[in-house]
Structure formats: structure tokens, C-alpha cells
Design a protein around this motif. Structure first.
Motif, short mmCIF file in Angstrom:
data_model
loop_
_atom_site.label_atom_id
_atom_site.label_comp_id
_atom_site.label_asym_id
_atom_site.label_seq_id
_atom_site.Cartn_x
_atom_site.Cartn_y
_atom_site.Cartn_z
N VAL A 177 -59.92 27.96 -13.04
CA VAL A 177 -59.49 27.37 -14.30
C VAL A 177 -60.69 27.24 -15.24
CG1 VAL A 177 -58.43 25.36 -15.42
CG2 VAL A 177 -57.64 26.10 -13.16
N PRO A 180 -61.53 23.35 -20.39
CA PRO A 180 -60.87 23.50 -21.70
C PRO A 180 -61.75 23.12 -22.89
CG PRO A 180 -60.03 21.57 -20.54
CD PRO A 180 -60.92 22.29 -19.58
N ASP A 184 -54.83 24.60 -26.21
CA ASP A 184 -54.08 25.55 -25.39
C ASP A 184 -54.70 25.68 -24.00
OD1 ASP A 184 -52.21 26.03 -27.34
OD2 ASP A 184 -53.12 27.92 -28.04
N GLU A 185 -56.03 25.70 -23.96
CA GLU A 185 -56.70 25.79 -22.66
C GLU A 185 -56.48 24.53 -21.83
OE1 GLU A 185 -60.35 28.76 -24.07
OE2 GLU A 185 -60.74 26.61 -23.78
N MET A 187 -53.70 22.71 -21.96
CA MET A 187 -52.33 22.82 -21.45
C MET A 187 -52.26 23.79 -20.27
SD MET A 187 -50.44 20.72 -23.11
CE MET A 187 -51.87 19.63 -23.18
N THR A 188 -53.04 24.87 -20.34
CA THR A 188 -53.08 25.83 -19.23
C THR A 188 -53.67 25.17 -17.98
OG1 THR A 188 -53.33 27.71 -20.73
CG2 THR A 188 -54.05 28.03 -18.44
N ALA A 189 -54.76 24.42 -18.15
CA ALA A 189 -55.38 23.74 -17.01
C ALA A 189 -54.41 22.76 -16.37
CB ALA A 189 -56.64 23.02 -17.48
N LYS A 191 -51.16 22.86 -16.38
CA LYS A 191 -50.11 23.63 -15.70
C LYS A 191 -50.59 24.14 -14.34
CE LYS A 191 -47.02 27.58 -16.54
NZ LYS A 191 -47.42 28.46 -15.42
N VAL A 192 -51.79 24.73 -14.31
CA VAL A 192 -52.30 25.30 -13.05
C VAL A 192 -52.53 24.21 -12.01
CG1 VAL A 192 -54.24 26.51 -11.99
CG2 VAL A 192 -53.32 27.31 -14.17
N LYS A 258 -46.11 16.64 -20.07
CA LYS A 258 -46.53 17.78 -19.24
C LYS A 258 -47.13 17.32 -17.91
CE LYS A 258 -45.48 21.16 -22.09
NZ LYS A 258 -46.48 21.87 -22.91
#
Length: 443
Positions: A177, A180, A184-185, A187-189, A191-192, A258
Motif C-alpha cells: 500500500v 497516502p 483517493d490514495e 480511500m484505496t489504503a 479499502k485494502v 468506509k
């Protein structure tokens, strides 16, 4: 005639007697005054909230104890009051105008309210007597304690840095990962880490100031910019019901929706969250400089060597700077308006003893941030503190919300964030915050 002469003589004798008594009294008082100035001990009362077992609290208590040892003529009554009840206890004695000679005050609305109540006196003389010391404070250090031009009311003992993003490098590497730097980064972190059953961000919001102090101020500044917030706090041309602030609360709601935070974040305290994070159960934690001192006292170097620090990510289209941390000057010892003479001299001396150059270095080496340009011995601090110390040195400091909001408004936003985390509406929280701050500002 004889009776008149006798009475005149009697009056004359009485006059001489009274005059003699008066002269005798004056001589005795002068002698007593000389004795008092030379030999009598000076009584000095001090209240502070450095009552814990963390390294900073021990360092400050040590500085006070050293002052006592170095100044045996000062009869020092120093009371260490736990932080949770400190402000309330100080408010109680302030209401009765019975403040101690010296007392710890927080930067922002706390010290400003005491000043407005006429309970403080400036310490400008000790600051001006030590120009080299004064010149090494970082920019803005005295701003929260300067209530009139040229008059300083305390010198900060520490620095309040409240929104440092701590992250576990081992977990970021393991799950590939990216740390961030954009929303957006982030939110990606989130999620993962959720997919791999790792809590993305540890949060202990049982005392509801935590989310406000560590997250919302930093998010808010990135979205609205600093000037907007200051105007909203002053109720001059901006309101907390404005779309930009509702947007801030919606970003916080997105984190909650989230599942950025662990279940039950509103029912555990900040210390529990720190332990949850340092034990590897969460990938990140947004917290203040106090976490550095807490972990220095409770975590191993093996645990801390895998932790790094950065700032919260930027917000798309935001009006504020990205490379910022909320915070500012920490609190310091303030001088009661009632303290005079030898007690005032001793009090000013103690202020310098706990916030002078040697004191700033000692506090920094207790793994606590200072708003002062000092060099620290890397061997005396944890690896994590050293990273954070250098991070903060190169970032801009922006306001913490509760340092500018009224006590009522701060409570509203604190509780409002808990509401949002349990399904509450950002618009409703914004309206309650606006109403509370308007009541405090409008005459």
C-alpha cells in the motif's frame, strides 16, 4: 486661669507622649521591614497539570523541583492536578478570584478568557530581560499569549502538534500500500486494509475531543483554508453552515462510512487506541505529539522502529495548504494579577526556570515537542520522536478548532463528530455548531 493653664500643660504632655509612641512605632516597622526583606521566606503557590507518569510530566516536575532546591528562600506549594479535572478546578477558584500565584494555562480561548476576566498580569519583563531566549522561540509562539501590543502573558512550555499521521511501515510494505498523499490514495489504503482484516485507522474517541483535535481541524484547514476558519470562529463573513464546512464534515463521514476506524471507536479512549496501533492491529493513527511521550514510556524500541510519521493527505480542490499539521504553542505558566513584590519576582524566576533554554531542551529530550529552536541528543529520544521532531520542523502549523471556538461550541463539534460516526447528519451538526458559536460571539 489656673485650671486653663493646667489643662494646656496636660494637653502638651499628652502630645509629646503620642509623638514619642508614633516615632517608636515607625522605627520598629522600618526594622521589621528590613528583616522581612532580608530573611523571611517568600511563599509561592503553583498549580499545573503535569501529574502523570509520562516523560514530559516527569521532566516538568523535575524542573520545578530543581527550582525549589536552587531557591531555598522560596516556600513553594506546587500542586500537580490530573489533566481531566484541571480546567474545571482552575475555573472554580478563578470564579472566586482565588487563583494561585502561578498556574498552567492552555493557549487559545482558555488563557484569553482569563485575561478578559482581569485575572492575569503580563510577564513581559522576564521575556525582554532575556532577548536571546526570546529570539529562539519559533514563529507564532507568543501569539496566543499576546493580548495587547507588546505585552506577553506566558512563555509556552511545549508545542501542541495534534494531527500527525502515524503509520506502520511493516503493514504498508506487506500489503503493498502506498502511504497516502491524496484523498483517493487514502480511500484505496482504507479499502485494502479492510479487505485484509486490518483496521485502517486506530481511533479512541471516548473523550470526544480526540476526533476534533486530531482529524477535523486538519481536514477543515485543507478544505476551507485557515482564514475562512478564523472568520467563522469570529462570526465575521463566514458561518459554520456554509457549504465548505458541511463539506469538511462529509469528508469525516466518508471516513466513518468506509470503516476507516475500528468498531467501538467511541467507546475506547486515546491510550487504548495507541496500544491497539502500536501492537500492529491498525495500519495508521492520526494523533498528537502526546502520543510520542506516551509510547516512549510504554512501547519498546522494536515496536517503534516500524512506525513512521507524515501529514494527512491533500484534499482535491481544497483552499488550504497540504503540508500542514494542526497545533501551535502549548500552554505555559501564567501569573496571577494579585501576585506582587517578592512573590512576583520569584514567580517570574520560576517561569524562566521551566521555559528557559535548558528547560526547553530537557522537555524536548523527554520526547515532547517544543516551540523552541533547540538541539537534541538523538541518543536521548526514541527513533519515532526524532522522526516526528524533524517532520514538525518543516511543516506549517494551522489552528486546532477548540483553541478558537467557545467552550460551548467546542463541546458541540466534539459530540457532533460522535453523532456523525453513528449515523448523524453533517448538516445538523453544522447548524448546532453555528448556533453555539454565534451565541458566544454575539453581544
Amino acid at each position: 486661669m489656673k485650671s486653663i493653664r493646667k489643662m494646656s500643660l496636660l494637653l502638651l504632655i499628652m502630645t509629646f507622649i503620642l509623638a514619642a509612641c508614633g516615632d517608636s512605632g515607625s522605627t520598629n516597622k522600618a526594622e521589621e521591614g528590613t528583616t522581612t526583606k532580608k530573611d523571611e521566606k517568600v511563599k509561592l503557590t503553583v498549580w499545573h497539570n503535569f501529574a502523570g507518569d509520562d516523560l514530559r510530566a516527569k521532566a516538568v516536575r523535575g524542573l520545578i523541583e530543581k527550582f525549589q532546591a536552587d531557591n531555598p528562600n522560596v516556600e513553594l506549594d506546587a500542586q500537580a492536578i490530573p489533566p481531566d479535572g484541571y480546567r474545571q478546578r482552575l475555573s472554580t477558584v478563578a470564579a472566586g478570584n482565588e487563583l494561585p500565584d502561578l498556574f498552567f494555562v492552555y493557549a487559545g480561548s482558555h488563557s484569553a478568557e482569563l485575561y478578559k476576566a482581569g485575572l492575569l498580569q503580563p510577564i513581559t519583563e522576564v521575556v525582554d530581560q532575556n532577548p536571546e531566549w526570546k529570539g529562539k522561540f519559533l514563529p507564532g509562539a507568543f501569539d496566543p499569549f499576546t493580548f495587547e501590543p507588546g505585552q506577553v502573558y506566558t512563555a509556552p512550555i511545549g508545542m501542541s502538534a495534534t494531527s500527525i499521521l502515524y503509520y506502520n511501515t511493516t503493514l504498508f510494505d506487506k500489503y503493498k500500500v502506498k502511504v497516502p498523499t491524496t484523498w483517493d490514495e487514502m480511500m484505496t489504503a482504507i479499502k485494502v486494509f479492510n479487505e485484509n482484516k486490518i483496521t485502517p485507522i486506530a481511533l479512541g474517541n471516548k473523550a470526544p475531543w480526540v476526533a476534533q483535535s486530531t482529524i477535523i481541524g486538519a481536514l477543515g484547514d485543507r478544505v476551507t483554508g485557515t482564514e475562512w476558519f478564523k472568520n467563522a470562529a469570529a462570526q465575521k463573513g463566514a458561518k459554520f453552515t456554509d457549504p465548505e464546512f458541511v463539506k469538511v464534515l462529509n469528508y469525516f463521514k466518508e471516513l466513518s462510512d468506509k470503516k476507516a476506524f475500528q468498531d467501538g471507536a467511541n467507546s475506547i479512549d486515546n491510550t487504548q487506541a495507541e496500544q491497539y496501533f502500536i501492537q500492529g492491529n491498525a495500519a495508521m493513527m492520526v494523533s498528537g505529539a502526546w502520543t510520542l511521550t506516551n509510547l516512549a514510556a510504554s512501547a519498546s524500541e522494536d515496536q517503534m522502529k516500524n512506525i513512521d510519521v507524515t501529514v494527512l493527505p491533500s484534499i482535491p480542490g481544497g483552499k488550504g495548504e497540504a503540508n500542514t499539521i494542526t497545533g501551535g504553542a502549548g500552554g505555559g505558566l501564567a501569573l496571577s494579577k494579585r501576585t506582587e513584590g517578592a512573590a512576583k519576582e520569584a514567580a517570574l524566576k520560576l517561569i524562566y526556570a521551566v521555559s528557559g533554554p535548558e528547560a526547553q531542551k530537557a522537555i524536548a529530550e523527554s520526547n515532547s515537542m517544543v516551540m523552541y529552536d533547540t538541539d537534541i541528543d538523538k541518543a536521548k529520544v526514541t527513533s519515532l520522536y526524532y522522526k516526528a521532531f524533524n517532520l514538525v520542523k518543516k511543516t506549517t502549523i494551522t489552528p486546532v478548532y477548540d483553541a478558537y471556538l467557545s467552550a460551548e461550541a467546542a463541546e458541540v463539534v466534539n459530540n457532533g463528530l460522535q453523532e456523525i460516526m453513528t449515523g448523524g447528519s453533517p448538516e445538523s451538526v453544522a447548524k448546532k455548531l453555528q448556533d453555539a458559536q454565534a451565541r458566544s460571539v454575539t453581544p
